[in-house]
Design an enzyme around this catalytic site. Structure first.
Site, mmCIF file in Angstrom:
data_model
loop_
_atom_site.group_PDB
_atom_site.id
_atom_site.type_symbol
_atom_site.label_atom_id
_atom_site.label_comp_id
_atom_site.label_asym_id
_atom_site.label_seq_id
_atom_site.Cartn_x
_atom_site.Cartn_y
_atom_site.Cartn_z
ATOM 1 N N GLY A 14 -4.100 66.543 71.655
ATOM 2 C CA GLY A 14 -3.021 65.602 71.908
ATOM 3 C C GLY A 14 -2.427 65.841 73.277
ATOM 4 N N HIS A 23 7.787 78.680 71.384
ATOM 5 C CA HIS A 23 6.593 78.842 70.545
ATOM 6 C C HIS A 23 6.717 80.094 69.675
ATOM 7 C CE1 HIS A 23 3.287 75.999 71.800
ATOM 8 N NE2 HIS A 23 4.275 75.659 72.606
ATOM 9 N N ASP A 58 9.439 81.701 68.693
ATOM 10 C CA ASP A 58 10.512 81.571 67.714
ATOM 11 C C ASP A 58 10.105 80.709 66.523
ATOM 12 O OD1 ASP A 58 12.070 83.149 69.344
ATOM 13 O OD2 ASP A 58 13.304 81.500 70.106
ATOM 14 N N THR A 81 -3.035 82.019 75.081
ATOM 15 C CA THR A 81 -3.842 82.048 76.298
ATOM 16 C C THR A 81 -2.999 81.991 77.568
ATOM 17 O OG1 THR A 81 -4.143 79.665 76.257
ATOM 18 C CG2 THR A 81 -5.822 81.002 75.134
ATOM 19 N N LYS A 90 1.262 69.114 68.822
ATOM 20 C CA LYS A 90 -0.040 69.629 68.396
ATOM 21 C C LYS A 90 0.020 71.106 68.015
ATOM 22 C CE LYS A 90 -1.563 69.961 73.188
ATOM 23 N NZ LYS A 90 -0.286 69.476 73.722
ATOM 24 N N SER A 91 0.762 71.908 68.744
ATOM 25 C CA SER A 91 0.884 73.330 68.392
ATOM 26 C C SER A 91 1.590 73.495 67.056
ATOM 27 C CB SER A 91 1.651 74.092 69.475
ATOM 28 O OG SER A 91 0.916 74.131 70.672
#
Length: 182
Positions: free
Chosen positions: A9, A52, A54, A35, A15-16
């Site tokens: 996306g 991300h 948290d 990454t 998306k994550s």
């Protein structure tokens, strides 16, 4: 639950978060493979990474893997699930490789994906929906990532597109096409 999943996306599409939701449903230990390269001098980047972190469950292990993705996949044993976020960042980290080196890495990546018995969830950006980048490095990034996403979509069990506040299962609605070298 499918063995290998690809979630694609645009930026900020969710998306994550969707990939994390999928991983949460598994009956496996989840290892989050980050990454990104952290840069303490870049406050905005650090803030994105923190958001991300948290959001993820505290019991998930996190591996910072900006380059050695293949090694991580090869050495991980079931019943673990690797959530790899993101392929776009991984490609960007390796843009200095010449075409021969890059082709070797991509070949190895797909070999290890096909032989692993570990569940894999990949997150990847869709970059080719806009104008052609004006600069060679931008075009190289777009072409390399586009090729990986296209080829990966043909070998994973399920591909999801997260866009416009919705998740679309492309594996149900779509039809696979033959992917050629970029």
């Amino acid at each position: 639950m499918p063995k290998h999943i690809l979630v694609i996306g645009p930026t900020r599409s969710g998306k994550s978060q969707w990939a994390e939701d999928l991983a949460n449903k598994l009956d496996s230990q989840v290892i989050y493979v980050a990454t990104a390269i952290e840069n303490p001098a870049d406050f905005q980047w650090q803030n994105r990474i923190k958001k991300h972190r948290d959001r993820r469950p505290a019991h998930w292990e996190t591996l910072s893997t900006p380059y050695d993705l293949i090694k991580v996949i090869n050495k991980t044993m079931p019943p673990c699930c690797l959530l790899i976020d993101s392929l776009g960042t991984w490609v960007a980290n390796r843009l200095d490789e010449n075409d021969e080196e890059w082709d070797y890495v991509v070949t190895d990546l797909f070999k290890c994906i096909e032989k692993t018995s570990v569940k894999l969830i990949f997150v990847a950006e869709e970059t080719g929906w806009g104008v052609v980048p004006a600069y060679p490095l931008g075009r190289l990034f777009r072409d390399r990532l586009g090729y990986i996403v296209s080829k990966l979509g043909n070998i994973v069990d399920t591909t999801y597109l997260v866009i416009g506040g919705h998740v679309v299962n492309l594996s149900i609605l779509g039809q696979k096409i033959q992917t050629n070298q970029y």
